[in-house]
Every structure is written in C-alpha cells, then in structure tokens.
Enzyme design. Structure first.
Site, mmCIF file in Angstrom:
data_model
loop_
_atom_site.group_PDB
_atom_site.id
_atom_site.type_symbol
_atom_site.label_atom_id
_atom_site.label_comp_id
_atom_site.label_asym_id
_atom_site.label_seq_id
_atom_site.Cartn_x
_atom_site.Cartn_y
_atom_site.Cartn_z
ATOM 1 N N ALA A 1 32.087 49.718 40.928
ATOM 2 C CA ALA A 1 33.708 49.732 41.368
ATOM 3 C C ALA A 1 34.664 49.327 40.545
ATOM 4 O O ALA A 1 35.764 50.004 40.107
ATOM 5 C CB ALA A 1 33.819 49.217 42.704
ATOM 6 N N ASP A 2 34.434 48.249 39.685
ATOM 7 C CA ASP A 2 35.124 47.712 38.756
ATOM 8 C C ASP A 2 35.689 48.444 37.438
ATOM 9 O O ASP A 2 36.498 48.955 37.157
ATOM 10 C CB ASP A 2 34.757 46.383 38.442
ATOM 11 C CG ASP A 2 35.027 45.155 39.415
ATOM 12 O OD1 ASP A 2 36.268 45.079 39.642
ATOM 13 O OD2 ASP A 2 34.138 44.338 39.642
ATOM 14 N N SER A 3 34.324 49.211 37.124
ATOM 15 C CA SER A 3 34.287 49.983 35.818
ATOM 16 C C SER A 3 35.194 51.230 36.462
ATOM 17 O O SER A 3 35.963 51.625 35.477
ATOM 18 C CB SER A 3 32.929 50.371 35.637
ATOM 19 O OG SER A 3 32.125 49.311 35.111
ATOM 20 N N GLY B 1 38.857 50.259 36.302
ATOM 21 C CA GLY B 1 38.988 49.927 35.004
ATOM 22 C C GLY B 1 39.571 51.366 34.155
ATOM 23 O O GLY B 1 40.707 51.479 33.430
#
Length: 404
Positions: A176-178, A181
């Site tokens: 989810a972070d990627s 980003g």
C-alpha cells in the site's frame, strides 16, 4: 533495442525542480525518490536526534541500512528540528525557494509548529504541499496513527488474498505504501501542471487507504450493482482459468495465465487435452473458472512430468503465457531484466559496489538516472544551508538551539 542509459550530459526532465522531503518511512519518501530519479533536487529533512526510521528497517551491512540506500537515493540529507524557532524559520526560508514539500506528519502537527498551509503558502504562493497520511486530512480516522499495513487490511486486499480456508493474508512488503508513493508522485506532477496555468500552488491530500483501491479494481462496482463480494481464491481467479502456479518434475514452480481465450486454447492443446476446448463452458473466462479443478488437473499433470526448462520452452513455442516463479537470485540473473537495464550498479562511498532497481521507466529523450545512493544522516546540512545564505555564525547558533 538496447537499454536507455543516460550519459553525463543527458537532460533531466525535472531539472530545476526543488523538493523538500519531510516525510518518513515509505509512501511520502518513495514519491520524493521518484521525482529525484528524473532530475529534481530533493532535500531530505530529518530530525537531528531521530533520523527517518527507514534507515533502520531491514538488513544492514557494516551498520548501514540497505533499504535506505534505495529509498534515499538522489537526495541530499540535512537535519532540522521543526519544533524549534530556528528550525521553523529555516524551513520557511527553504520553502520560499522550493517547488514541492512532501510531509506525512499526523494532521495538525505542522499547524502546531506554525508551519501549516497559511504560513507555507505565504512564504511561497507557488508551493505544492503534498500531505501523505494513512487516513487523509479529515474524517473520523484522520488523527489515528496508521501505516500501509492498515490500508492493506481496510481496503479489502487482505480479505481476498490467501487460500479460501486460510486466514486473510497481508503482503510481506510495503504494498500500500508503494502504491501510495507512486500515486503521490503523480498527484504532485498534476498539481505542478496546474500551476503552469494558474501560477499558484496547492495542497495534495493523499490518504494511503485510497490508491490501493484503484489497484484492487472493480470490487466496489461489483458490490454496488450486484451485491457481489469477491472471496479468497488462492492463486485462482473467478474471471478465468487456468490460472495458477504449478510444480515441475525438478521441483521448481511456474505460473500460467490464460486470460485470453486464444491462450487458453493453446494451453489445452499443449497439455494434450484439446477436447476440453469444445466444451460450451470453455468459451468464456467465467465458464473456465467454474471448471478450474478440471483445468488445473490437466495443466498440473502435464507440467509435473517435465522440467522447468522443458515447460518454459514448450509454452514459448506454443505462444502460451507462462513465467518461472523466481526469487531475487533469479530476478537479478534474468536475461529480460538485464536487457531492459532494470537494475543499476553504483559505487557508494560507504558500501562500495551495490546494485538496486533502476529508475521506474525509460524516456527516449530525457531519461532519469541514479546519481547516488542514500547518504548518511545530515551529510549535506552545512552545504545546503550555506547555499541558502546562512553564515557559519548562524549555523552555530542553530546548533546551540538544537535546531540542527
């Protein structure tokens, strides 16, 4: 085609863009890395006593965090305590000459330090402020702490991942972070494009729980129109078959996908079951998915009698879609990745020769480049602030205050 390898004089499409990366861990910093890869000047701002926790995530070599080498590439690193008067004043001076600030403090934190949008936009009306948080800037969850793992759970990803009779499964990496980003980098570029027309900056409010929903596809639409809730199906999908991983006779694994009708037919002919293509249910992806047990048995039995090399060669000859299940050792040696130049080799002052993923995509005329890997905490503080116009006396005063 040969990979596009930028030379020392290759133009950088984002040259002249200045980004202040105030964020920590992954989603916000990944966005800043993407911008830096294509020429933006990225200044990583960290607390003097509490560096970005990403520096300590994962394996280290000689005490140097390896993940940081990837995440911190193409960034100059400075220290600044934003909660001090000197730190606040210095950030406003930096903001006056910046194009973008990326931050991921909990909503209200910058405002507490008198560094909210009114102050930042007053210092620079053309500034784009990207605010990356777990839940966004408003709503009932806005003030909660959160990480990408919570987005993977809340979004429905974990609910559909794993075997039908097993628990929901979280990814063992920052999915989810990627995604957030990459979405933030896109949002920033969109805001900068708008600035070209309006002359004014604006706020980007990105909640990590949202971009992963785009990657999950039409699940909300299916539920809204049909009341359909996608179940866990392991490696299978309810949209087509055969689609699974299969073990070869030499103990390795391959992945097969037959999303297209023509590919599904080729696979069944290859594995010696052409009669299945005449079945009425074989004509649609959902029909094939309803008979996945039968198709998996046919494909799996054939693959189990051959080595991986034989399987890959046969599928390639039949123009059927297949890939080996590779770990990182295989990935680094894979000839397709090598042909694309997917990995770059750098000489790092701390660790020497190292390899990491290259820039995300290839531009024919203005390619990106990795200029350096992640630098030590605060390595460029004096240089950056001297360029800003601070004198040695002012630097000493900031250090005495605890601002640096």
């Amino acid at each position: 085609m040969t990979p596009l390898t930028p030379g020392p004089e290759a133009p950088a499409p984002l040259a002249g863009l200045r980004v202040l990366d105030l964020a920590t861990l992954f989603a916000g910093p990944i966005a800043a890395t993407m911008l830096g890869d294509f020429g933006a000047e990225v200044i990583k701002v960290e607390h003097p006593a509490k560096p970005d926790p990403a520096r300590g995530h994962g394996p280290a070599k000689n005490g140097v965090g390896l993940w940081w080498k990837l995440l911190g590439r193409n960034k100059r690193t400075i220290t600044l305590n934003l909660s001090t008067p000197g730190g606040r004043a210095t950030l406003l001076r930096l903001a006056a000459g910046a194009d973008v600030i990326v931050e991921n403090f909990r909503p209200g934190t910058l405002e507490k330090w008198e560094l909210g949008w009114p102050e930042l936009s007053a210092a620079n009306p053309r500034l784009v402020l990207a605010r990356v948080t777990a839940f966004g800037q408003f709503g009932p969850y806005a003030s909660r702490p959160g990480f990408g793992t919570l987005a993977e759970a809340m979004s429905g990803f974990a609910a559909i991942t794993g075997e039908p009779d097993a628990p929901p499964t979280l990814p063992p990496f920052g999915l989810a972070d990627s995604i957030a980003g990459l979405a933030t980098a896109y949002a920033v570029m969109t805001a900068l494009a708008a600035r070209e027309r309006t002359g004014a900056g604006q706020i980007v409010d990105l909640a990590i729980i949202e971009p992963i929903l785009t990657a999950l596809g039409p699940q909300p639409l299916w539920y809204d129109q049909l009341g359909y809730v996608q179940p866990r199906t392991g490696n299978r999908t309810e949209n087509n078959a055969p689609r699974n991983t299969y073990r070869t006779c030499d103990g390795t694994w391959v992945a097969v996908s037959a999303s297209a009708q023509s590919v599904a037919e080729r696979v069944m002919r290859l594995v010696g079951r052409p009669e299945l293509t005449d079945e009425p249910w074989f004509a649609t992806g959902t029909g094939r998915a309803a008979h996945a047990d039968l198709l998996d048995e046919a494909v799996g039995d054939w693959i189990a009698r051959h080595t991986r090399t034989e399987v890959l060669a046969a599928f390639e000859k039949a123009q059927a879609a297949i890939a080996p299940v590779q770990d990182v050792r295989d990935v680094l040696a894979d000839p397709q990745y090598q042909a694309l130049g997917t990995f770059a080799t750098l000489c790092d002052p701390e660790l020497g020769r190292l390899r990491m993923q290259n820039v995300l995509f290839r531009l024919s005329d203005t390619p990106g480049a990795i200029r350096w890997a992640g630098r030590p905490h605060g390595a460029d503080t004096d240089e950056v602030l001297t360029e800003l116009g601070l004198t040695p006396k002012e630097l000493a005063a900031l250090r005495a205050e605890g601002a640096l």
